[in-house]
Design a protein around this motif. Structure first.
Motif, PDB file in Angstrom:
ATOM      1  N   ALA A 104    -102.159   6.126 -29.402  1.00 44.98           N
ATOM      2  CA  ALA A 104    -101.993   6.239 -27.946  1.00 44.98           C
ATOM      3  C   ALA A 104    -103.357   6.389 -27.283  1.00 44.98           C
ATOM      4  N   PRO A 105    -103.548   5.790 -26.104  1.00 45.94           N
ATOM      5  CA  PRO A 105    -104.838   5.947 -25.424  1.00 45.94           C
ATOM      6  C   PRO A 105    -105.034   7.382 -24.931  1.00 45.94           C
ATOM      7  N   LEU A 106    -106.269   7.863 -25.031  1.00 46.02           N
ATOM      8  CA  LEU A 106    -106.617   9.164 -24.468  1.00 46.02           C
ATOM      9  C   LEU A 106    -106.782   8.991 -22.972  1.00 46.02           C
ATOM     10  N   LEU A 107    -106.193   9.899 -22.210  1.00 46.72           N
ATOM     11  CA  LEU A 107    -106.228   9.791 -20.751  1.00 46.72           C
ATOM     12  C   LEU A 107    -107.073  10.906 -20.156  1.00 46.72           C
ATOM     13  N   LEU A 108    -107.779  10.574 -19.090  1.00 46.03           N
ATOM     14  CA  LEU A 108    -108.564  11.557 -18.365  1.00 46.03           C
ATOM     15  C   LEU A 108    -107.642  12.459 -17.549  1.00 46.03           C
ATOM     16  N   SER A 109    -108.107  13.669 -17.299  1.00 48.06           N
ATOM     17  CA  SER A 109    -107.337  14.614 -16.499  1.00 48.06           C
ATOM     18  C   SER A 109    -108.279  15.280 -15.507  1.00 48.06           C
ATOM     19  N   ALA A 110    -107.897  15.299 -14.247  1.00 45.66           N
ATOM     20  CA  ALA A 110    -108.712  15.943 -13.220  1.00 45.66           C
ATOM     21  C   ALA A 110    -107.812  16.329 -12.056  1.00 45.66           C
ATOM     22  N   GLN A 111    -108.165  17.435 -11.411  1.00 47.47           N
ATOM     23  CA  GLN A 111    -107.417  17.898 -10.247  1.00 47.47           C
ATOM     24  C   GLN A 111    -108.364  18.141  -9.093  1.00 47.47           C
ATOM     25  N   TRP A 112    -107.817  18.047  -7.889  1.00 48.11           N
ATOM     26  CA  TRP A 112    -108.528  18.423  -6.676  1.00 48.11           C
ATOM     27  C   TRP A 112    -107.901  19.685  -6.122  1.00 48.11           C
ATOM     28  N   LEU A 113    -108.726  20.583  -5.619  1.00 50.71           N
ATOM     29  CA  LEU A 113    -108.253  21.696  -4.801  1.00 50.71           C
ATOM     30  C   LEU A 113    -108.337  21.216  -3.362  1.00 50.71           C
ATOM     31  N   CYS A 114    -107.212  21.249  -2.650  1.00 47.70           N
ATOM     32  CA  CYS A 114    -107.125  20.610  -1.335  1.00 47.70           C
ATOM     33  C   CYS A 114    -106.579  21.539  -0.266  1.00 47.70           C
ATOM     34  N   LEU A 115    -106.903  21.184   0.956  1.00 52.62           N
ATOM     35  CA  LEU A 115    -106.270  21.738   2.151  1.00 52.62           C
ATOM     36  C   LEU A 115    -105.855  20.556   3.012  1.00 52.62           C
ATOM     37  N   PHE A 116    -104.750  20.694   3.738  1.00 57.20           N
ATOM     38  CA  PHE A 116    -104.389  19.642   4.675  1.00 57.20           C
ATOM     39  C   PHE A 116    -105.447  19.577   5.765  1.00 57.20           C
ATOM     40  N   GLY A 117    -105.680  18.375   6.291  1.00 59.23           N
ATOM     41  CA  GLY A 117    -106.686  18.155   7.324  1.00 59.23           C
ATOM     42  C   GLY A 117    -106.217  18.604   8.690  1.00 59.23           C
ATOM     43  N   ASP A 118    -106.932  18.144   9.695  1.00 60.28           N
ATOM     44  CA  ASP A 118    -106.685  18.594  11.067  1.00 60.28           C
ATOM     45  C   ASP A 118    -105.408  18.028  11.678  1.00 60.28           C
ATOM     46  N   SER A 119    -104.988  16.843  11.248  1.00 60.56           N
ATOM     47  CA  SER A 119    -103.788  16.241  11.841  1.00 60.56           C
ATOM     48  C   SER A 119    -102.575  16.488  10.946  1.00 60.56           C
ATOM     49  N   ASP A 138    -106.315  14.207  -9.215  1.00 65.57           N
ATOM     50  CA  ASP A 138    -107.360  13.372  -8.626  1.00 65.57           C
ATOM     51  C   ASP A 138    -106.981  11.909  -8.846  1.00 65.57           C
ATOM     52  N   PRO A 139    -106.608  11.169  -7.787  1.00 66.78           N
ATOM     53  CA  PRO A 139    -106.142   9.799  -7.976  1.00 66.78           C
ATOM     54  C   PRO A 139    -107.222   8.844  -8.471  1.00 66.78           C
ATOM     55  N   THR A 140    -108.486   9.247  -8.392  1.00 64.51           N
ATOM     56  CA  THR A 140    -109.567   8.384  -8.872  1.00 64.51           C
ATOM     57  C   THR A 140    -109.855   8.580 -10.352  1.00 64.51           C
ATOM     58  N   THR A 141    -109.257   9.599 -10.967  1.00 61.03           N
ATOM     59  CA  THR A 141    -109.556   9.924 -12.360  1.00 61.03           C
ATOM     60  C   THR A 141    -108.308  10.204 -13.191  1.00 61.03           C
ATOM     61  N   ASP A 142    -107.418  11.045 -12.702  1.00 59.34           N
ATOM     62  CA  ASP A 142    -106.295  11.544 -13.493  1.00 59.34           C
ATOM     63  C   ASP A 142    -105.386  10.410 -13.982  1.00 59.34           C
ATOM     64  N   GLY A 143    -105.145  10.397 -15.282  1.00 56.27           N
ATOM     65  CA  GLY A 143    -104.239   9.418 -15.881  1.00 56.27           C
ATOM     66  C   GLY A 143    -104.900   8.110 -16.291  1.00 56.27           C
ATOM     67  N   TRP A 144    -106.168   7.938 -15.975  1.00 53.36           N
ATOM     68  CA  TRP A 144    -106.878   6.718 -16.372  1.00 53.36           C
ATOM     69  C   TRP A 144    -107.332   6.844 -17.824  1.00 53.36           C
ATOM     70  N   PRO A 145    -107.373   5.736 -18.570  1.00 50.03           N
ATOM     71  CA  PRO A 145    -107.778   5.813 -19.971  1.00 50.03           C
ATOM     72  C   PRO A 145    -109.270   6.105 -20.126  1.00 50.03           C
ATOM     73  N   LEU A 146    -109.588   6.866 -21.154  1.00 50.61           N
ATOM     74  CA  LEU A 146    -110.971   7.157 -21.516  1.00 50.61           C
ATOM     75  C   LEU A 146    -111.494   5.966 -22.305  1.00 50.61           C
ATOM     76  N   LEU A 147    -112.658   5.448 -21.903  1.00 50.43           N
ATOM     77  CA  LEU A 147    -113.192   4.228 -22.514  1.00 50.43           C
ATOM     78  C   LEU A 147    -114.485   4.496 -23.272  1.00 50.43           C
ATOM     79  N   THR A 148    -114.744   3.664 -24.269  1.00 51.73           N
ATOM     80  CA  THR A 148    -116.029   3.681 -24.969  1.00 51.73           C
ATOM     81  C   THR A 148    -117.062   3.001 -24.071  1.00 51.73           C
ATOM     82  N   PRO A 149    -118.357   3.104 -24.400  1.00 55.06           N
ATOM     83  CA  PRO A 149    -119.368   2.392 -23.606  1.00 55.06           C
ATOM     84  C   PRO A 149    -119.136   0.875 -23.572  1.00 55.06           C
ATOM     85  N   GLU A 150    -118.435   0.344 -24.575  1.00 53.56           N
ATOM     86  CA  GLU A 150    -118.146  -1.086 -24.618  1.00 53.56           C
ATOM     87  C   GLU A 150    -116.882  -1.449 -23.831  1.00 53.56           C
ATOM     88  N   GLY A 151    -116.170  -0.459 -23.289  1.00 46.90           N
ATOM     89  CA  GLY A 151    -114.984  -0.726 -22.501  1.00 46.90           C
ATOM     90  C   GLY A 151    -113.681  -0.720 -23.271  1.00 46.90           C
TER      91      GLY A 151
END
Length: 96
Positions: free
Chosen positions: A60-75, A38-51
């Motif tokens: 080392a910073p803790l990194l978020l991990s997330a995946q999308w299950l995808c299908l190619f679109g119509d084109s 997931d390009p909006t989440t995966d590999g981004w650092p996990l932050l405290t409420p203060e940032g």
């Protein structure tokens, strides 16, 4: 509901060869689903409420991990040659 996401990738010749093989063999020309980070989440650092970064005991910073299950679109993926690189553009469906 699935949601549509437009993607555009700038790839070297060798990266395009990997994509072409993925398209042909792994997804059978876009017919099979696939997972991608997931390009909006995966590999981004996990932050405290203060940032501040949350860190491992080794510092080392803790990194978020997330995946999308995808299908190619119509084109089909379209490509544009730009010097020594390729720009591939296509849509995917992100499944819920």
């Amino acid at each position: 509901m699935p949601r549509s996401v437009a993607l555009s990738l700038v790839l070297s010749r060798s990266q395009k060869a990997v994509f072409d093989r993925f398209w042909r063999e792994t997804t059978r020309h876009g017919a099979r689903p696939f997972f991608m980070p997931d390009p909006t989440t995966d590999g981004w650092p996990l932050l405290t409420p203060e940032g501040h970064y949350l860190r491992t005991p080794g510092g080392a910073p803790l990194l978020l991990s997330a995946q999308w299950l995808c299908l190619f679109g119509d084109s089909l993926p379209s490509e544009t040659l730009r010097g020594a690189s390729f720009t591939l553009s296509f849509d995917i469906w992100v499944m819920p």
